[in-house]
Scaffold this motif. Structure first.
Motif, PDB file in Angstrom:
ATOM      1  N   GLY A 174      63.639   6.569 -83.646  1.00 24.10           N
ATOM      2  CA  GLY A 174      63.919   5.970 -82.348  1.00 24.10           C
ATOM      3  C   GLY A 174      65.403   5.914 -82.034  1.00 24.10           C
ATOM      4  O   GLY A 174      66.255   6.264 -82.861  1.00 24.10           O
ATOM      5  N   ASN A 175      65.721   5.448 -80.821  1.00 24.53           N
ATOM      6  CA  ASN A 175      67.120   5.220 -80.472  1.00 24.53           C
ATOM      7  C   ASN A 175      67.588   3.911 -81.117  1.00 24.53           C
ATOM      8  O   ASN A 175      66.821   3.247 -81.820  1.00 24.53           O
ATOM      9  CB  ASN A 175      67.304   5.194 -78.954  1.00 24.53           C
ATOM     10  N   LYS A 176      68.840   3.543 -80.890  1.00 21.63           N
ATOM     11  CA  LYS A 176      69.388   2.361 -81.571  1.00 21.63           C
ATOM     12  C   LYS A 176      68.599   1.101 -81.247  1.00 21.63           C
ATOM     13  O   LYS A 176      68.298   0.295 -82.141  1.00 21.63           O
ATOM     14  CB  LYS A 176      70.856   2.157 -81.194  1.00 21.63           C
ATOM     15  N   SER A 177      68.239   0.912 -79.996  1.00 17.77           N
ATOM     16  CA  SER A 177      67.483  -0.272 -79.610  1.00 17.77           C
ATOM     17  C   SER A 177      66.123  -0.309 -80.292  1.00 17.77           C
ATOM     18  O   SER A 177      65.693  -1.358 -80.799  1.00 17.77           O
ATOM     19  CB  SER A 177      67.298  -0.301 -78.087  1.00 17.77           C
ATOM     20  N   GLN A 178      65.441   0.827 -80.346  1.00 21.56           N
ATOM     21  CA  GLN A 178      64.137   0.899 -81.009  1.00 21.56           C
ATOM     22  C   GLN A 178      64.270   0.679 -82.508  1.00 21.56           C
ATOM     23  O   GLN A 178      63.444  -0.004 -83.117  1.00 21.56           O
ATOM     24  CB  GLN A 178      63.494   2.253 -80.709  1.00 21.56           C
ATOM     25  N   ALA A 179      65.315   1.260 -83.101  1.00 19.08           N
ATOM     26  CA  ALA A 179      65.520   1.091 -84.537  1.00 19.08           C
ATOM     27  C   ALA A 179      65.819  -0.364 -84.886  1.00 19.08           C
ATOM     28  O   ALA A 179      65.294  -0.905 -85.870  1.00 19.08           O
ATOM     29  CB  ALA A 179      66.658   1.994 -85.007  1.00 19.08           C
ATOM     30  N   ASP A 180      66.646  -1.013 -84.091  1.00 23.46           N
ATOM     31  CA  ASP A 180      66.963  -2.425 -84.342  1.00 23.46           C
ATOM     32  C   ASP A 180      65.712  -3.295 -84.220  1.00 23.46           C
ATOM     33  O   ASP A 180      65.493  -4.199 -85.031  1.00 23.46           O
ATOM     34  CB  ASP A 180      68.031  -2.909 -83.359  1.00 23.46           C
TER      35      ASP A 180
END
Length: 218
Positions: free
Chosen positions: A127-133
């Protein structure tokens, strides 16, 4: 035993009777490889890039997904189907309890891992950073909530290793690489992981890419 010679060759049908189409760093594929390793079943491994599946996988599996298992004219996909087939096809050692209530609990636990834990790993990895976080936050919450289950038994919900362990152990193996710290009272999770990781079968289940994620305990 994995035929490592196939890792650098074109996909071929199994000389040993079983062929597993598998990504080389994937918790769901690792789950199937762990079952095969626990059973001591030889198979041929065909490495697959999920973004560019080989032509024979496209022909075999309408979803073009991994893991896909081939035994002669039988083609199976979806980890839940593949792992239960392997446990019945190769019954020793058994990876499901004998009584129906315990079997149902293992199936339910495995389903929850598949639907709740695995998507968080995939969000972190792809995922992107938001999804990964968000994935890290949710996976940490799931670990914390599950500490009593890791404390209750030698293995997950059982005194013996089961298909639920084959589903969750690949996630525990990846925690360091995913940058997921254990909860404050997470020693039970660490001890659980080490019990499985010290088993020679677990080492056999790893691809070269997965071996690099952390150090096997001595």
């Amino acid at each position: 035993m994995i035929d490592k010679g196939l890792l650098a060759s074109s996909p071929v049908r199994a000389r040993n009777g079983l062929t597993l189409y598998s990504a080389l760093d994937d918790v769901v594929c690792h789950r199937v490889r762990l079952v095969l390793a626990a059973k001591g079943v030889p198979y041929d491994l065909v490495p697959v890039d999920p973004q560019a599946p080989p032509e024979d996988l496209i022909d075999l599996n309408p979803y073009q997904s991994v893991p896909t298992l081939v035994e002669r004219d039988l083609v199976l996909y979806a980890a839940l189907v593949v792992t239960e087939f392997l446990d019945e096809r190769y019954p020793h050692p058994a990876l499901m309890p004998m009584d129906p209530i315990s079997r149902a609990r293992v199936r339910l636990a495995t389903l929850r891992i598949e639907h709740e834990w695995v998507p968080q790993v995939q969000a972190i990895q792809m995922g992107n950073k938001s999804q990964a976080d968000a994935g890290r936050k949710r996976l940490s919450e799931l670990l914390t909530a599950s500490v009593p289950l890791f404390k209750a038994s030698k293995f997950f919900l059982n005194s013996e290793m089961s298909l639920a362990d084959c589903a969750i152990a690949p996630i525990i193996w990846r925690l360091e690489a995913l940058n997921i710290p254990l909860p404050k009272d997470g020693k039970a999770i660490e001890d659980y992981g080490n019990r499985i990781f010290r088993n020679p079968g677990f080492a056999r289940s790893l691809t070269e890419a997965e071996r690099k994620l952390r150090v096997l305990p001595e």
